[in-house]
Design a protein around this motif. Structure first.
Motif, PDB file in Angstrom:
ATOM      1  N   SER A 197     -10.821   5.744   7.442  1.00 22.22           N
ATOM      2  CA  SER A 197      -9.461   5.207   7.370  1.00 22.22           C
ATOM      3  C   SER A 197      -9.360   3.980   6.489  1.00 22.22           C
ATOM      4  O   SER A 197      -8.265   3.554   6.144  1.00 22.22           O
ATOM      5  CB  SER A 197      -8.954   4.857   8.772  1.00 22.22           C
ATOM      6  OG  SER A 197      -9.748   3.837   9.350  1.00 22.22           O
ATOM      7  N   GLY A 198     -10.508   3.389   6.108  1.00 18.95           N
ATOM      8  CA  GLY A 198     -10.478   2.225   5.236  1.00 18.95           C
ATOM      9  C   GLY A 198     -11.791   2.063   4.515  1.00 18.95           C
ATOM     10  O   GLY A 198     -12.864   2.104   5.128  1.00 18.95           O
ATOM     11  N   THR A 199     -11.735   1.878   3.195  1.00 19.05           N
ATOM     12  CA  THR A 199     -12.949   1.709   2.415  1.00 19.05           C
ATOM     13  C   THR A 199     -12.803   0.494   1.503  1.00 19.05           C
ATOM     14  O   THR A 199     -11.701   0.140   1.081  1.00 19.05           O
ATOM     15  CB  THR A 199     -13.243   2.943   1.548  1.00 19.05           C
ATOM     16  OG1 THR A 199     -12.146   3.159   0.645  1.00 19.05           O
ATOM     17  CG2 THR A 199     -13.442   4.179   2.409  1.00 19.05           C
ATOM     18  N   SER A 212      -6.037  -4.579  -4.297  1.00 11.18           N
ATOM     19  CA  SER A 212      -6.984  -4.565  -5.405  1.00 11.18           C
ATOM     20  C   SER A 212      -7.161  -5.963  -5.977  1.00 11.18           C
ATOM     21  O   SER A 212      -6.218  -6.759  -6.019  1.00 11.18           O
ATOM     22  CB  SER A 212      -6.534  -3.601  -6.506  1.00 11.18           C
ATOM     23  OG  SER A 212      -5.278  -3.974  -7.028  1.00 11.18           O
ATOM     24  N   ASP A 233      -2.711  -1.121   0.656  1.00 15.11           N
ATOM     25  CA  ASP A 233      -3.590  -1.040  -0.502  1.00 15.11           C
ATOM     26  C   ASP A 233      -3.762  -2.430  -1.110  1.00 15.11           C
ATOM     27  O   ASP A 233      -2.810  -3.206  -1.207  1.00 15.11           O
ATOM     28  CB  ASP A 233      -3.008  -0.091  -1.544  1.00 15.11           C
ATOM     29  CG  ASP A 233      -3.040   1.360  -1.090  1.00 15.11           C
ATOM     30  OD1 ASP A 233      -3.826   1.679  -0.174  1.00 15.11           O
ATOM     31  OD2 ASP A 233      -2.279   2.175  -1.646  1.00 15.11           O
ATOM     32  N   SER A 289     -12.280  -0.435  10.471  1.00 16.47           N
ATOM     33  CA  SER A 289     -11.663   0.888  10.407  1.00 16.47           C
ATOM     34  C   SER A 289     -11.547   1.435  11.810  1.00 16.47           C
ATOM     35  O   SER A 289     -12.546   1.576  12.516  1.00 16.47           O
ATOM     36  CB  SER A 289     -12.501   1.833   9.542  1.00 16.47           C
ATOM     37  OG  SER A 289     -12.577   1.358   8.214  1.00 16.47           O
ATOM     38  N   ASN A 319     -14.784  -5.443   6.924  1.00 17.97           N
ATOM     39  CA  ASN A 319     -14.010  -4.206   6.849  1.00 17.97           C
ATOM     40  C   ASN A 319     -13.910  -3.573   8.227  1.00 17.97           C
ATOM     41  O   ASN A 319     -14.918  -3.227   8.835  1.00 17.97           O
ATOM     42  CB  ASN A 319     -14.674  -3.234   5.870  1.00 17.97           C
ATOM     43  CG  ASN A 319     -13.885  -1.946   5.718  1.00 17.97           C
ATOM     44  OD1 ASN A 319     -12.661  -1.948   5.799  1.00 17.97           O
ATOM     45  ND2 ASN A 319     -14.587  -0.852   5.481  1.00 17.97           N
ATOM     46  N   ALA A 342     -14.424  -0.765  -2.099  1.00 22.30           N
ATOM     47  CA  ALA A 342     -15.222  -0.369  -3.256  1.00 22.30           C
ATOM     48  C   ALA A 342     -15.468  -1.585  -4.139  1.00 22.30           C
ATOM     49  O   ALA A 342     -14.521  -2.253  -4.571  1.00 22.30           O
ATOM     50  CB  ALA A 342     -14.494   0.719  -4.042  1.00 22.30           C
ATOM     51  N   ASP A 401      -8.161  -0.835   8.078  1.00 28.27           N
ATOM     52  CA  ASP A 401      -7.542   0.465   7.784  1.00 28.27           C
ATOM     53  C   ASP A 401      -6.835   0.470   6.433  1.00 28.27           C
ATOM     54  O   ASP A 401      -5.695   0.924   6.289  1.00 28.27           O
ATOM     55  CB  ASP A 401      -6.564   0.864   8.895  1.00 28.27           C
ATOM     56  CG  ASP A 401      -7.257   1.124  10.216  1.00 28.27           C
ATOM     57  OD1 ASP A 401      -8.444   1.459  10.196  1.00 28.27           O
ATOM     58  OD2 ASP A 401      -6.599   0.972  11.270  1.00 28.27           O
ATOM     59  N   SER A 402      -7.513  -0.048   5.416  1.00 28.14           N
ATOM     60  CA  SER A 402      -6.928  -0.163   4.079  1.00 28.14           C
ATOM     61  C   SER A 402      -7.957   0.224   3.025  1.00 28.14           C
ATOM     62  O   SER A 402      -9.158   0.073   3.218  1.00 28.14           O
ATOM     63  CB  SER A 402      -6.473  -1.605   3.811  1.00 28.14           C
ATOM     64  OG  SER A 402      -5.576  -2.056   4.793  1.00 28.14           O
ATOM     65  N   ASP A 403      -7.457   0.688   1.884  1.00 32.58           N
ATOM     66  CA  ASP A 403      -8.325   0.941   0.734  1.00 32.58           C
ATOM     67  C   ASP A 403      -8.308  -0.296  -0.157  1.00 32.58           C
ATOM     68  O   ASP A 403      -7.253  -0.715  -0.640  1.00 32.58           O
ATOM     69  CB  ASP A 403      -7.844   2.161  -0.048  1.00 32.58           C
ATOM     70  CG  ASP A 403      -8.068   3.453   0.722  1.00 32.58           C
ATOM     71  OD1 ASP A 403      -9.044   3.521   1.490  1.00 32.58           O
ATOM     72  OD2 ASP A 403      -7.260   4.387   0.563  1.00 32.58           O
ATOM     73  N   LYS A 411     -10.138  -2.388  -3.483  1.00 35.37           N
ATOM     74  CA  LYS A 411     -10.957  -2.303  -4.687  1.00 35.37           C
ATOM     75  C   LYS A 411     -11.190  -3.709  -5.230  1.00 35.37           C
ATOM     76  O   LYS A 411     -10.235  -4.446  -5.478  1.00 35.37           O
ATOM     77  CB  LYS A 411     -10.265  -1.445  -5.746  1.00 35.37           C
ATOM     78  CG  LYS A 411     -10.057  -0.004  -5.322  1.00 35.37           C
ATOM     79  CD  LYS A 411      -9.314   0.789  -6.388  1.00 35.37           C
ATOM     80  CE  LYS A 411      -9.095   2.236  -5.930  1.00 35.37           C
ATOM     81  NZ  LYS A 411      -8.339   3.014  -6.950  1.00 35.37           N
TER      82      LYS A 411
END
Length: 342
Positions: free
Chosen positions: A315-317, A259, A257, A310, A308, A319, A282-284, A286
């Motif tokens: 599996s990964g976005t 941010s 993760d 995935s 990005n 934002a 493969d991570s979120d 922000k």
């Protein structure tokens, strides 16, 4: 000779453990290691001059502070300059330099923080240290190697080299940087400035800090390489002018993760891979609160600002919120929704 002031218990009350403040004058022949060994837990050692050698703290809480600025110099003494095996340790007003783990299996040229230890480093400089190995072991963390808890405030980590994690390498540890600068460090492989590997519990937090002009010569993450479940948070920080030979000129982030809050990621280069500013897999992720990702370059890849990857759908976005991704080459983003491309 070292001078000691001890504050014991109050008259009429049960004796308390003495709190010591000891002065260590290295230029006058005092031994810093002897002072460490003889100090009671909770004591302060006030250091003057240059102390040469390698030093170990374990089994006690200690505060080592330069007066006004002292030097711990590992020159001609192979190994880590200062190793903390356990306890809560504070280091302040120190220059820690010339540690070299070459031909040893030690990790951390300047400082090694074991998993049972906690270090707060403040108003200090970690410089000219090397964690390299010719024996197939070690080589992580040119400036600092961490498996415990590490807090760095108002300090500079610069000019260190390692196989991985030129400035800092953290394995399953917690790292917090506040008002500090990680600059001009070099990794032979990944993590020119910092490499953080989760190990199930790792985290890396930067607040009002800079990671600049670092180089991952043979791998990912010129500024930061973050992977293996290590959570990464940037707040009011700058990642700039870093270079990776492969992916993530500024930051390479994998399965973790991540941010970004009110931060700048600019002028970073990925020479042969993807993600000049950020490469994430493969991570979120922000990116929010007026962050700016600008003027980064993926020389021979894609995602000049953000790339990005995935391996599986969903599996990964990434934002984007109230932030800008502009002026990156060859494009601003790859596989990022709501990101404008020229």
């Amino acid at each position: 000779m070292a001078a000691t002031i001890a504050l014991g218990g109050v008259a009429g009350m049960a004796p308390a453990h003495a709190v010591q403040t000891s002065q260590v004058h290295c230029e006058e022949g005092d031994s810093l290691q002897d002072a460490i060994d003889n100090a009671l837990s909770g004591s302060t050692l006030t250091i003057t001059g240059t102390c040469r050698g390698t030093f170990t703290i374990g089994g006690k809480d200690l505060n080592l502070q330069g007066e006004p600025l002292a030097v711990l110099d590992g020159y001609s003494h192979p190994g880590t300059v200062i190793t903390i095996t356990s306890g809560e340790v504070q280091l302040s007003n120190l220059v820690i330099k010339n540690g070299n783990t070459q031909n040893t299996r030690f990790k951390g040229g300047g400082i090694n923080v074991n998993d049972d230890a906690s270090l707060t480093l403040s108003a200090s400089r970690i410089t000219g240290n090397a964690a390299v190995s010719e024996e197939g072991g070690g080589g992580e963390g040119g400036g600092i190697y961490n498996e415990g808890s590490l807090t760095v405030t108002r300090s500079l980590i610069t000019g260190n080299t390692a196989e991985s994690g030129g400035g800092i390498y953290s394995l399953g540890g917690q790292v917090t940087l506040q008002n500090s600068r990680i600059a001009r460090n070099t990794a032979r492989f990944s993590g020119g400035g910092i490499e953080s590997v989760g190990g199930g519990s790792g985290s890396l937090k930067l607040t009002a800090s800079q990671v600049a002009n670092n180089n991952a010569r043979g791998g990912d993450g010129g500024g930061i390489d973050n992977n293996g479940g290590s959570s990464l948070t940037l707040t009011s920080s700058t990642i700039s002018r870093n270079t990776a030979s492969d992916n993530g000129g500024g930051i390479n982030n994998s399965t973790s993760d991540f941010s970004v809050h009110g931060s700048l990621i600019a002028l970073n280069h990925a020479r042969t891979g993807n993600g000049g500013g950020i490469n994430t897999t493969d991570s979120d992720v922000k990116v929010m609160m007026s962050s700016l990702i600008a003027l980064n370059l993926a020389v021979n890849g894609r995602g000049g600002g953000i790339n990005n990857n995935s391996s599986l759908p969903g599996s990964g976005t990434v934002a984007l919120s109230a932030s800008q991704v502009i002026g990156n080459r060859p494009d601003n983003c790859f596989s990022v929704a709501n990101c404008p491309n020229p």
